[in-house]
Motif scaffolding. Structure first.
Motif, PDB file in Angstrom:
ATOM      1  N   GLU A  20      24.839  -8.800  -0.587  1.00 19.48           N
ATOM      2  CA  GLU A  20      26.012  -9.628  -0.308  1.00 19.48           C
ATOM      3  C   GLU A  20      27.099  -8.872   0.447  1.00 19.48           C
ATOM      4  N   SER A  21      27.099  -7.538   0.337  1.00 22.30           N
ATOM      5  CA  SER A  21      28.145  -6.754   1.000  1.00 22.30           C
ATOM      6  C   SER A  21      27.818  -6.444   2.460  1.00 22.30           C
ATOM      7  N   LEU A  22      26.557  -6.599   2.857  1.00 20.36           N
ATOM      8  CA  LEU A  22      26.170  -6.293   4.229  1.00 20.36           C
ATOM      9  C   LEU A  22      26.670  -7.376   5.189  1.00 20.36           C
ATOM     10  N   GLU A  23      27.051  -6.966   6.364  1.00 20.65           N
ATOM     11  CA  GLU A  23      27.581  -7.901   7.345  1.00 20.65           C
ATOM     12  C   GLU A  23      26.469  -8.723   7.982  1.00 20.65           C
ATOM     13  N   ASP A  24      26.872  -9.777   8.708  1.00 25.36           N
ATOM     14  CA  ASP A  24      25.930 -10.804   9.151  1.00 25.36           C
ATOM     15  C   ASP A  24      24.861 -10.303  10.125  1.00 25.36           C
ATOM     16  N   ASP A  25      25.138  -9.217  10.830  1.00 24.84           N
ATOM     17  CA  ASP A  25      24.157  -8.725  11.804  1.00 24.84           C
ATOM     18  C   ASP A  25      23.107  -7.824  11.166  1.00 24.84           C
ATOM     19  N   ILE A  26      23.123  -7.712   9.838  1.00 23.16           N
ATOM     20  CA  ILE A  26      22.107  -6.919   9.124  1.00 23.16           C
ATOM     21  C   ILE A  26      21.276  -7.861   8.269  1.00 23.16           C
ATOM     22  N   GLU A  27      19.985  -7.891   8.526  1.00 20.94           N
ATOM     23  CA  GLU A  27      19.079  -8.833   7.870  1.00 20.94           C
ATOM     24  C   GLU A  27      18.244  -8.127   6.802  1.00 20.94           C
ATOM     25  N   VAL A  28      18.351  -8.597   5.573  1.00 18.97           N
ATOM     26  CA  VAL A  28      17.540  -8.058   4.481  1.00 18.97           C
ATOM     27  C   VAL A  28      16.170  -8.728   4.530  1.00 18.97           C
ATOM     28  N   VAL A  29      15.123  -7.933   4.749  1.00 21.10           N
ATOM     29  CA  VAL A  29      13.779  -8.478   4.915  1.00 21.10           C
ATOM     30  C   VAL A  29      12.862  -8.144   3.742  1.00 21.10           C
ATOM     31  N   GLY A  30      13.362  -7.438   2.746  1.00 18.64           N
ATOM     32  CA  GLY A  30      12.546  -7.110   1.590  1.00 18.64           C
ATOM     33  C   GLY A  30      13.335  -6.311   0.575  1.00 18.64           C
ATOM     34  N   GLU A  31      12.780  -6.245  -0.644  1.00 17.56           N
ATOM     35  CA  GLU A  31      13.419  -5.492  -1.721  1.00 17.56           C
ATOM     36  C   GLU A  31      12.353  -4.804  -2.573  1.00 17.56           C
ATOM     37  N   GLY A  32      12.752  -3.727  -3.254  1.00 16.96           N
ATOM     38  CA  GLY A  32      11.881  -3.038  -4.196  1.00 16.96           C
ATOM     39  C   GLY A  32      12.680  -2.573  -5.381  1.00 16.96           C
ATOM     40  N   ARG A  33      12.016  -2.461  -6.547  1.00 13.22           N
ATOM     41  CA  ARG A  33      12.724  -2.060  -7.763  1.00 13.22           C
ATOM     42  C   ARG A  33      12.190  -0.756  -8.348  1.00 13.22           C
ATOM     43  N   ASP A  34      11.070  -0.249  -7.807  1.00 11.60           N
ATOM     44  CA  ASP A  34      10.518   1.030  -8.238  1.00 11.60           C
ATOM     45  C   ASP A  34       9.730   1.624  -7.084  1.00 11.60           C
ATOM     46  N   VAL A  35       9.133   2.790  -7.307  1.00 13.58           N
ATOM     47  CA  VAL A  35       8.441   3.478  -6.217  1.00 13.58           C
ATOM     48  C   VAL A  35       7.338   2.609  -5.623  1.00 13.58           C
ATOM     49  N   GLU A  36       6.513   2.036  -6.469  1.00 15.41           N
ATOM     50  CA  GLU A  36       5.364   1.276  -5.995  1.00 15.41           C
ATOM     51  C   GLU A  36       5.784   0.027  -5.221  1.00 15.41           C
ATOM     52  N   SER A  37       6.715  -0.760  -5.781  1.00 13.03           N
ATOM     53  CA  SER A  37       7.137  -1.980  -5.095  1.00 13.03           C
ATOM     54  C   SER A  37       7.916  -1.655  -3.826  1.00 13.03           C
ATOM     55  N   ALA A  38       8.608  -0.518  -3.817  1.00 11.08           N
ATOM     56  CA  ALA A  38       9.335  -0.108  -2.618  1.00 11.08           C
ATOM     57  C   ALA A  38       8.371   0.167  -1.468  1.00 11.08           C
ATOM     58  N   ILE A  39       7.327   0.947  -1.755  1.00  6.67           N
ATOM     59  CA  ILE A  39       6.361   1.287  -0.714  1.00  6.67           C
ATOM     60  C   ILE A  39       5.688   0.014  -0.185  1.00  6.67           C
ATOM     61  N   THR A  40       5.338  -0.895  -1.092  1.00  6.49           N
ATOM     62  CA  THR A  40       4.716  -2.158  -0.681  1.00  6.49           C
ATOM     63  C   THR A  40       5.653  -2.971   0.198  1.00  6.49           C
ATOM     64  N   ALA A  41       6.904  -3.125  -0.229  1.00 10.96           N
ATOM     65  CA  ALA A  41       7.873  -3.919   0.531  1.00 10.96           C
ATOM     66  C   ALA A  41       8.131  -3.326   1.911  1.00 10.96           C
ATOM     67  N   ILE A  42       8.238  -2.013   1.977  1.00 13.09           N
ATOM     68  CA  ILE A  42       8.510  -1.350   3.250  1.00 13.09           C
ATOM     69  C   ILE A  42       7.348  -1.537   4.213  1.00 13.09           C
ATOM     70  N   ARG A  43       6.135  -1.401   3.712  1.00 13.36           N
ATOM     71  CA  ARG A  43       4.977  -1.524   4.590  1.00 13.36           C
ATOM     72  C   ARG A  43       4.715  -2.971   5.003  1.00 13.36           C
ATOM     73  N   GLN A  44       5.096  -3.917   4.168  1.00 10.90           N
ATOM     74  CA  GLN A  44       4.936  -5.324   4.531  1.00 10.90           C
ATOM     75  C   GLN A  44       6.001  -5.772   5.524  1.00 10.90           C
ATOM     76  N   ALA A  45       7.246  -5.382   5.286  1.00 11.23           N
ATOM     77  CA  ALA A  45       8.359  -5.869   6.106  1.00 11.23           C
ATOM     78  C   ALA A  45       8.602  -5.018   7.357  1.00 11.23           C
ATOM     79  N   ARG A  46       8.247  -3.731   7.298  1.00  6.13           N
ATOM     80  CA  ARG A  46       8.436  -2.797   8.410  1.00  6.13           C
ATOM     81  C   ARG A  46       9.859  -2.853   8.944  1.00  6.13           C
ATOM     82  N   PRO A  47      10.837  -2.552   8.093  1.00  9.42           N
ATOM     83  CA  PRO A  47      12.242  -2.629   8.507  1.00  9.42           C
ATOM     84  C   PRO A  47      12.649  -1.451   9.388  1.00  9.42           C
ATOM     85  N   GLN A  48      13.788  -1.606  10.036  1.00  4.30           N
ATOM     86  CA  GLN A  48      14.346  -0.487  10.786  1.00  4.30           C
ATOM     87  C   GLN A  48      14.951   0.552   9.843  1.00  4.30           C
ATOM     88  N   VAL A  49      15.559   0.075   8.761  1.00  7.95           N
ATOM     89  CA  VAL A  49      16.248   0.968   7.826  1.00  7.95           C
ATOM     90  C   VAL A  49      15.891   0.598   6.389  1.00  7.95           C
TER      91      VAL A  49
END
Length: 216
Positions: A20-49
């Motif tokens: 909610e704090s990120l400005e409009d030009d930043i798009e949240v494309v995935g989330e993770g809550r632990d190491v395993e879900s983080a790696i999965t989310a990152i590889r699925q969404a392939r975000p810039q950051v």
């Protein structure tokens, strides 16, 4: 043009707050809550950051270091901005050595966090002034060693880094195999490759190499 991000934190309220704090030009494309879900989310969404909490549950106990060891060796790795309640020097230096492009604390404002995300996406290294001092001090104390450690670690695959850290901590081949769910023979193969790539000759030398660089 928007910047895509994945938010990783084990607290739901923090992830919601960051989103909610990120400005409009930043798009949240995935989330993770632990190491395993983080790696999965990152590889699925392939975000810039990736906005990555430093102290995550799961993995081999390294938290953010486990995530960095995995995703930074992907074909198109994201840039990582560490976000933490901790401003301890050892946390800052450890994640920078592991490949993070920036480190900010959770007291940061929404506009400043958004600016940090944009800057990291463009290739800048971003730290608050006090935390930047920790990195500079570590670099100067090591005579440039922070950079050289990154270069050495880049020679190792993510799995080889996992094996290297466990062996350096004193685990036996059998114990490493049990923790990583691989055979003893596979552990031996990984250790052999690690020693070759780092130009070391024994487990003792490997433990010394890792300890002097504070990466275990």
């Amino acid at each position: 043009m928007s910047t895509s991000v994945v938010i990783v934190d084990d607290h739901d309220v923090i992830r919601v707050g960051v989103r909610e704090s990120l400005e409009d030009d930043i798009e949240v494309v995935g989330e993770g809550r632990d190491v395993e879900s983080a790696i999965t989310a990152i590889r699925q969404a392939r975000p810039q950051v990736v906005i990555l909490d430093v102290h995550l549950p799961g993995g081999t106990g390294g938290g953010a270091l486990d995530v960095l060891a995995e995703v930074l060796h992907d074909p198109e790795p994201p840039r990582v901005l560490a976000l933490s309640v901790s401003d301890a020097a050892e946390d800052v230096v450890a994640v920078v050595r592991a490949g993070a492009r920036g480190y900010v604390t959770k007291s940061i404002s929404g506009p400043d966090l958004s600016d940090a995300v944009r800057r990291v996406a463009s290739g800048d290294a971003v730290f608050s002034p006090r935390l930047a001092g920790f990195v500079l001090d570590a670099f100067n104390a090591a005579g440039g060693e922070v950079a050289s450690v990154d270069e050495d670690l880049d020679k190792l695959t993510a799995r080889e880094q996992e094996v290297m850290r466990l062996i350096a901590r004193g685990y036996t081949y059998r114990e490493v195999g049990e923790k990583l769910f691989i055979s003893i023979k596979t552990v031996e193969t990984h250790v052999g490759k690690v020693l070759h790539k780092l130009q070391l000759t024994s487990r003792h030398e490997l433990a010394h190499w890792a300890a002097t660089r504070r990466i275990v």
